[in-house]
Design an enzyme around this catalytic site. Structure first.
Site, PDB file in Angstrom:
ATOM      1  N   ASP A 123     -53.388  58.520  56.150  1.00 45.46           N
ATOM      2  CA  ASP A 123     -52.035  57.807  54.652  1.00 45.46           C
ATOM      3  C   ASP A 123     -51.510  58.423  53.970  1.00 45.46           C
ATOM      4  O   ASP A 123     -51.676  59.851  54.318  1.00 45.46           O
ATOM      5  CB  ASP A 123     -53.160  56.795  53.330  1.00 45.46           C
ATOM      6  CG  ASP A 123     -53.773  55.944  53.597  1.00 45.46           C
ATOM      7  OD1 ASP A 123     -53.592  54.670  54.819  1.00 45.46           O
ATOM      8  OD2 ASP A 123     -54.530  55.394  52.661  1.00 45.46           O
ATOM      9  N   ASP A 167     -42.280  51.235  56.588  1.00 45.15           N
ATOM     10  CA  ASP A 167     -42.180  50.430  57.203  1.00 45.15           C
ATOM     11  C   ASP A 167     -40.578  49.409  55.849  1.00 45.15           C
ATOM     12  O   ASP A 167     -40.740  48.547  55.970  1.00 45.15           O
ATOM     13  CB  ASP A 167     -43.276  49.678  56.692  1.00 45.15           C
ATOM     14  CG  ASP A 167     -43.831  48.542  57.680  1.00 45.15           C
ATOM     15  OD1 ASP A 167     -43.505  48.581  58.357  1.00 45.15           O
ATOM     16  OD2 ASP A 167     -44.224  47.847  57.715  1.00 45.15           O
ATOM     17  N   GLU A 205     -44.503  55.483  46.883  1.00 45.26           N
ATOM     18  CA  GLU A 205     -45.281  56.499  47.578  1.00 45.26           C
ATOM     19  C   GLU A 205     -44.258  57.809  47.722  1.00 45.26           C
ATOM     20  O   GLU A 205     -43.213  57.566  48.706  1.00 45.26           O
ATOM     21  CB  GLU A 205     -45.507  55.836  48.564  1.00 45.26           C
ATOM     22  CG  GLU A 205     -46.549  54.908  48.854  1.00 45.26           C
ATOM     23  CD  GLU A 205     -46.916  53.574  50.215  1.00 45.26           C
ATOM     24  OE1 GLU A 205     -48.488  54.298  50.486  1.00 45.26           O
ATOM     25  OE2 GLU A 205     -45.587  54.235  50.901  1.00 45.26           O
ATOM     26  N   ASP A 235     -59.056  47.448  57.855  1.00 45.56           N
ATOM     27  CA  ASP A 235     -59.851  48.326  58.507  1.00 45.56           C
ATOM     28  C   ASP A 235     -61.214  48.066  58.102  1.00 45.56           C
ATOM     29  O   ASP A 235     -61.270  48.310  59.369  1.00 45.56           O
ATOM     30  CB  ASP A 235     -59.046  49.506  57.406  1.00 45.56           C
ATOM     31  CG  ASP A 235     -59.738  49.312  55.694  1.00 45.56           C
ATOM     32  OD1 ASP A 235     -60.352  48.090  55.758  1.00 45.56           O
ATOM     33  OD2 ASP A 235     -59.268  49.943  55.231  1.00 45.56           O
ATOM     34  N   LYS A 239     -47.938  43.598  57.198  1.00 50.41           N
ATOM     35  CA  LYS A 239     -48.491  44.579  56.178  1.00 50.41           C
ATOM     36  C   LYS A 239     -48.160  45.495  56.918  1.00 50.41           C
ATOM     37  O   LYS A 239     -47.832  46.167  58.563  1.00 50.41           O
ATOM     38  CB  LYS A 239     -49.328  43.878  55.128  1.00 50.41           C
ATOM     39  CG  LYS A 239     -48.263  42.657  55.052  1.00 50.41           C
ATOM     40  CD  LYS A 239     -49.606  42.487  54.091  1.00 50.41           C
ATOM     41  CE  LYS A 239     -49.106  40.755  52.710  1.00 50.41           C
ATOM     42  NZ  LYS A 239     -50.295  40.534  51.987  1.00 50.41           N
ATOM     43  N   LYS A 240     -49.306  46.624  56.643  1.00 51.66           N
ATOM     44  CA  LYS A 240     -49.760  48.194  56.873  1.00 51.66           C
ATOM     45  C   LYS A 240     -50.527  47.892  58.391  1.00 51.66           C
ATOM     46  O   LYS A 240     -50.083  48.720  59.617  1.00 51.66           O
ATOM     47  CB  LYS A 240     -51.011  48.812  56.259  1.00 51.66           C
ATOM     48  CG  LYS A 240     -51.509  49.694  56.876  1.00 51.66           C
ATOM     49  CD  LYS A 240     -51.981  50.506  56.399  1.00 51.66           C
ATOM     50  CE  LYS A 240     -52.675  51.590  56.480  1.00 51.66           C
ATOM     51  NZ  LYS A 240     -54.112  52.485  55.962  1.00 51.66           N
TER      52      LYS A 240
END
Length: 1144
Positions: free
Chosen positions: A631, A415, A386, A847, A606-607
């Site tokens: 995002d 993160d 990213e 989500d 994680k996320k």
């Protein structure tokens, strides 16, 4: 640089001595609290002492007054807190488990200069006191604050020392300070390096809110007719408790009758103006659409009954497999089609929003924005996959959004804890100094600089200001330099770290030589650290991982990149920047960098875990009642997108909306959209249809949440909207509901769904949310601020107009220190975070599960499709990346099916069609099993010379024709009411088969392995980086990267191609040709191959770049299938093809 530790604050953590005695993660450390008396003194308490003392009501009302002395000066918020806020923005806060929370004062965040006064490490004058190089105090514009008339420059710490120990004399002119406001700002810091939090008995809510009389529809009196002490309202600059609502002239609330409450005439006479409208689909389109659905259901039922009653006795195995597959396909289609019965469209009215919330009224004479605050979350994890430039552009689009600056806050979750991301965000904050005012001055769209400067259209269209060309040219040059700095950050950090490491090695060698004069000097080994711009160690992940500095083992970090803006607009001038900013607001929203603590032995989830850490940190620092989740590659394309979403939240009944989901739109996708990356069928058909039920599913980004819905509370009036289906049969249950109906609405505004009690037990909140009283105190404040405006009697559970126009609280160090403690790795232990509160754990598609839990509690969601796309992002156009993305989604769906989040176990609050939609989310990957079998059936039919039916009679062909025609007509009507194109619908059908025969099958296998064998599923982060070919925008489209997911589709293609050749050969050379069976098998084979055409085209790559492995697999499968066929059905005479060959 100064590094101050928090000793005696509530965020100070004591070290557990028995942490090493067990292999399990150590128990959470004890937290030490500090209580502040009314005079400003602080007293430390342990949690045990605090709990024991809080049980006494006498202690709650006991106060000790200490008169002000030179050692005890009460703090004046007008000056001292602003100085404290500046100190906070220049400090890097770190801490976590078994470590002391520290504030590291930084005079330099990035190599380049920071000029904006809100930015961390902003350029400023240095203190003139000998031996001190700290920056002096400054105001909102960055101008120096000079407390003495001699203009002697002095920093905050030196000024406090001068007032305390120097008898208030200026170190320059030796005269006493005459600025009384600044004198009062000097506080006793002798025993505390930074201010302690307020007393536990005095919450933030109690400091910010005041009590006042209330009325019906948001200003309602209590049931007893007495003064309602449960209603909390904000305090304004006027008289205490006045100016927040419309008051009757006589001062009375009632109209003389016991059972009625008088309504203010201003509310009664004001016409209702809705913020949103439902746009129903025309009946000429929707009625035939529904009729065709029911017609196709009937035809499918009759067809399947006919198929079951007419088996093919010549090939019963072929008939059996086909019938089973067809029954499953009919069931799957039914699950997908039934939720589409009630599609709707919606529209918003931004003019009404402006009139209600930003126009001068009786309750808001100045016309200051009364909109609630929004906290924007941006998540990133790996700067290699990213790119920081992509994330920086997203941040810039958020900072430039058209929303009140003082109501907006942006939180970046890193993160990975990478210094590269940290400095890239600092560079973005620096460039925002010119980019954001430029966007406001010239109304730029989109406000992502990379997208704006790469627009294909004329950039000068509709621009009338004469200096636009000059301003654009200057900003473009600044952006080019900004990109070069971002691209050079990896090398800059590496060179800097190497230089500081070499210096440390030299120092160590010198020290060793001094200690060992005659002994030989050995090579000194020092861990190679990663260094920040100010010459100190980076507390996060190092380039060369070391203990406590690796990706899964580092301290929590919070850095306020841009401190909170001033409450009033701050207009620029003609000469303070590169462009003329006269009458342009130059303030920037709050920007915070957050990297949660990670330690070995903890599951960080994680996320979802990163998002929950942001929820807690933001609740303490800004506490916006709404949260926008993006995002890192999804930027704001429509600067008014947040206003559009707020129209739904602030409209009548908006307090029952848990989130507003925006459609995902993508850039950089090939014009033909080969792999259906746009997902237009899902976003424009399925999501619009769900909006007619309880609302769309949450898809992970571009979603505006209500904070209290994330906290796991039920929607307001949940019992009114969802009575038990058998409530009339149970007197006791009816009695409880009736008592709730008469209870004050304030007591029902925050309810958890596990209890029918009217009042929530406050003692259970620490067990749900953790032991942070700051966090718990922020919950009712967020709930109140998120209510719709009570400007009409029809609005229930509203807040009075003008309640959110007061200035926010200034940010102090103790608040940031508390935020550090709530992002530590131990905070969620023995709480309900991830289980009932926040983003839900246990699935790679957190989500969908999070949205499901909200709908299951009775909340509604809304789908907001704006005329101009709200957000835009990137999608993987490479075949392999696309398959891996689909694999992750399908794997999450399989996890949902085998968990307690299965829609079959949903609560009665969820509507039946909504339940069917969620059931389809968990079931659709299992269709791949039947789909693969069905894709092989045409080939098996051609190989065996049989077909799925005995003969191609009229009945079979009629059923087939009706089913096909109704499917095509449904597609045409869906295209009509959704606005998609036929090509997009066909691309979706093609990739449905490609994904179903590859990624979905692998997802089912992975899910079964996890359920049966307990094997965890690996998560692959979708790459957001562009291809290496700079000349071709779609270079990634032609890159072929081998993956095992390609094996099933390749096998299906090769088997069907060989089967067609075999079928033609047999029919041509046979004595009695069976043309009907050949045509049936060939037709279905071509149906399969037509759907797999994009996949085959992707394997070809470009200019003959197809990997050798593809040809090897194709050849091996062709030879294997041919030999198997010869072995199964060898030629018996020379009249058949193949001569007299016999398989050995």
């Amino acid at each position: 640089m100064a590094s101050k530790s928090f000793k005696g604050t509530r965020s100070s953590l004591s070290i557990s001595s028995d942490a090493t005695e067990s292999q399990k993660p150590p128990i959470p450390p004890t937290v030490t609290f500090g209580r502040r008396t009314s005079s400003g003194r602080y007293v430390s308490y342990s949690r045990d002492d605090l709990d024991s003392e809080l049980s006494s009501s006498d202690f709650m009302n006991y106060t000790v007054h200490i008169p002000p002395t030179p050692d005890n000066q009460p703090m004046d918020p007008s000056i001292s807190q602003k100085v404290e806020e500046q100190y906070v923005s220049n400090s890097l806060f770190t801490g976590g488990f078994n470590s002391v929370t520290r504030a590291h004062l930084m005079d330099k965040v990035i190599e380049s200069e920071a000029n904006h006064p809100q930015m961390a490490g902003a350029k400023g004058s240095s203190c003139a006191v000998p031996g001190c190089d700290a920056k002096i105090m400054s105001d909102e514009r960055g101008a120096d604050i000079l407390p003495c008339e001699c203009d002697f420059k002095i920093c905050r710490d030196c000024y406090i020392d001068a007032v305390k120990s120097g008898d208030g004399l200026c170190p320059g002119c030796k005269e006493p300070y005459k600025n009384t406001d600044l004198d009062e700002a000097a506080v006793d810091n002798s025993f505390r390096p930074l201010p302690l939090p307020p007393p536990a008995t005095m919450s933030k809510m109690e400091r910010r809110l005041s009590l006042m009389k209330s009325m019906k529809s948001g200003l309602m009196r209590s049931q007893t007719g007495d003064f309602d002490h449960n209603r909390w309202l904000f305090e304004t600059r006027g008289t205490y408790g006045y100016g927040n609502a419309i008051w009757p002239k006589d001062g009375n609330i009632g109209n003389g009758k016991d059972d009625e409450v008088a309504e203010p005439t201003e509310l009664m006479n004001k016409p209702w103006r809705p913020l949103t409208r439902k746009l129903k689909i025309p009946a000429a389109v929707l009625s035939p659409y529904r009729l065709l659905i029911f017609l196709r259901i009937v035809v499918l039922g009759l067809f399947l009954a006919w198929r079951v009653n007419h088996p093919n006795n010549d090939a019963i195995w072929l008939w059996g497999m086909s019938v089973v597959c067809e029954i499953w396909f009919a069931f799957s289609w039914l699950l997908d089609q039934l939720p589409k019965l009630c599609p709707i469209n919606r529209s918003t009215d931004l003019n009404v929003l402006k009139d209600k919330f930003e126009t001068p009224t009786l309750n808001n004479p100045t016309g200051k924005s009364d909109l609630p605050g929004i906290d924007v979350f941006v998540s990133t994890a790996d700067p290699e996959k990213e790119p920081p430039l992509v994330t920086a552009n997203t941040i810039l689009s958020i900072l430039a959004a058209d929303y009140p600056v003082e109501k907006l806050a942006c939180y970046v979750s890193d993160d990975g804890g990478a210094l590269l991301t940290f400095e890239a965000m600092a560079e973005a904050a620096s460039f925002a100094n010119i980019w954001v005012p430029f966007c406001r001055k010239h109304n730029i769209e989109p406000r992502n600089p990379e997208s704006y400067f790469n627009l294909k259209r004329d950039p000068y269209k509709n621009k009338v200001k004469p200096d636009f060309v000059k301003d654009r040219r200057r900003v473009k040059r600044e952006y080019d330099e900004f990109k070069v700095r971002i691209n050079g950050l990896p090398d800059s950090i590496r060179r800097r770290s190497d230089a500081f490491h070499a210096r440390e090695e030299i120092k160590a060698m010198k020290l060793q030589r001094q200690n060992r004069e005659d002994e030989p000097v050995e090579a000194v080994k020092i861990p190679k650290a990663t260094w920040m711009a100010d010459g100190t160690h980076w507390p996060g992940t190092w380039l060369n991982p070391a203990n406590e500095h690796s990706r899964g083992d580092h301290a929590g970090i919070i850095q306020v990149m841009l401190k909170p803006p001033s409450d009033e607009p701050l207009h620029g001038t003609a000469d303070d920047r590169l462009i003329d900013l006269t009458d342009v607001d130059i303030r920037l929203p709050l920007l915070v960098y957050v990297s949660r603590e990670k330690r070995p032995g903890y599951d960080h989830n994680k996320k979802a875990g990163a998002m929950n850490a942001l929820v807690r940190a933001s609740a303490i620092m800004s506490n916006g009642p709404f949260i926008l989740n993006l995002d890192c590659d999804h930027y704001i394309y429509n600067s008014q997108a947040m206003r559009e979403g707020m129209c739904f939240m602030m409209d009548r009944g908006g307090d029952r909306i848990c989130y507003v989901q925006f459609p995902q739109r993508f850039e950089g996708i090939d014009p033909s959209d080969r792999y259906a990356n746009n997902n237009t069928v899902f976003f424009d058909v399925n999501m619009r249809a769900l909006d007619g039920l309880m609302g769309p599913v949450y898809v992970g980004t571009g979603c505006l949440f209500r904070r209290v819905a994330l906290y796991g509370f039920d929607p307001p009036r949940s019992k009114e909207h969802h009575p038990g289906c058998c409530s009339c049969c149970f007197f006791g249950r009816n009695k409880k509901h009736s008592s709730m109906a008469h209870s004050p609405e304030e007591n029902r505004a925050l309810r958890m769904g596990d209890s029918d009690d009217e009042e929530m037990n406050l003692s259970l909140l620490p067990k749900r949310f953790g032991n942070s009283t700051f966090l718990i105190d922020s919950i009712p404040v967020a709930e109140f601020q998120g209510r719709p405006l009570a400007d009409h009697p029809a609005v229930k559970n509203g807040r009075p107009p003008g309640a959110l126009t007061i200035p926010r609280e200034l940010l102090d160090a103790s608040t940031v220190a508390e935020a550090i403690s709530v992002i530590s790795c131990w905070y969620e232990d023995k709480t309900e975070w991830g289980h009932r509160v926040g983003w839900i754990y246990g699935s790679v598609t957190e989500d969908v599960v999070t949205g499901y839990r909200m709908h299951n509690r009775g909340w509604r969601s809304v789908y907001c499709v704006t005329k101009r796309d709200a957000f835009r992002g990137t999608a993987p156009i490479n075949l392999t990346d696309r398959l891996h993305q689909v694999l992750r989604w399908a794997t999450g769906s399989v996890e949902i099916f085998f968990s307690r989040n299965n829609a079959l176990l949903a609560s009665p609050r969820m509507k039946i069609l909504q339940r069917i939609a969620y059931l389809n989310v968990g079931i659709y990957p299992f269709t791949s099993i039947f789909l693969i079998v069905y894709c092989f059936l045409p080939a098996l039919s051609l190989f065996s010379g049989q077909f799925i039916v005995q003969t191609l009679n009229v009945t079979f062909l009629t059923y087939l024709l009706i089913i096909t025609v109704t499917l095509c007509l449904l597609a045409v009507l869906e295209i009509k009411w959704s606005g998609i194109e036929l090509e997009e619908w066909w691309r979706n059908e093609q990739f449905w088969l490609i994904g179903g025969t590859s990624a979905h099958l692998a997802a089912v296998l992975q899910g079964l392995l996890k359920v049966i064998a307990g094997i965890e599923i690996s998560f692959t982060l979708t790459s957001k980086s562009a291809g290496d070919d700079l000349d071709d925008e779609f270079a990634d489209l032609y890159v072929v990267k081998w993956t095992s997911l390609m094996i099933p589709p390749i096998t299906i293609m090769m088997v069907n191609l060989i089967a067609i050749a075999v079928g033609f050969s047999r029919t041509i050379y046979s004595v009695i040709p069976q043309w009907s069976r050949l045509l049936g098998g060939v037709f279905f084979s071509f149906w399969v191959l037509a759907h797999l055409y994009p996949f085959a085209k992707g394997l070809m790559g470009r200019r003959g770049r197809t990997p050798t492995i593809v040809f090897v697999w194709s050849g091996l499968m062709a030879i294997t299938i041919s030999l198997l066929w010869v072995a199964i059905n060898p030629p018996s005479t020379t009249n058949q093809i193949g001569g007299s060959f016999q398989f050995p």
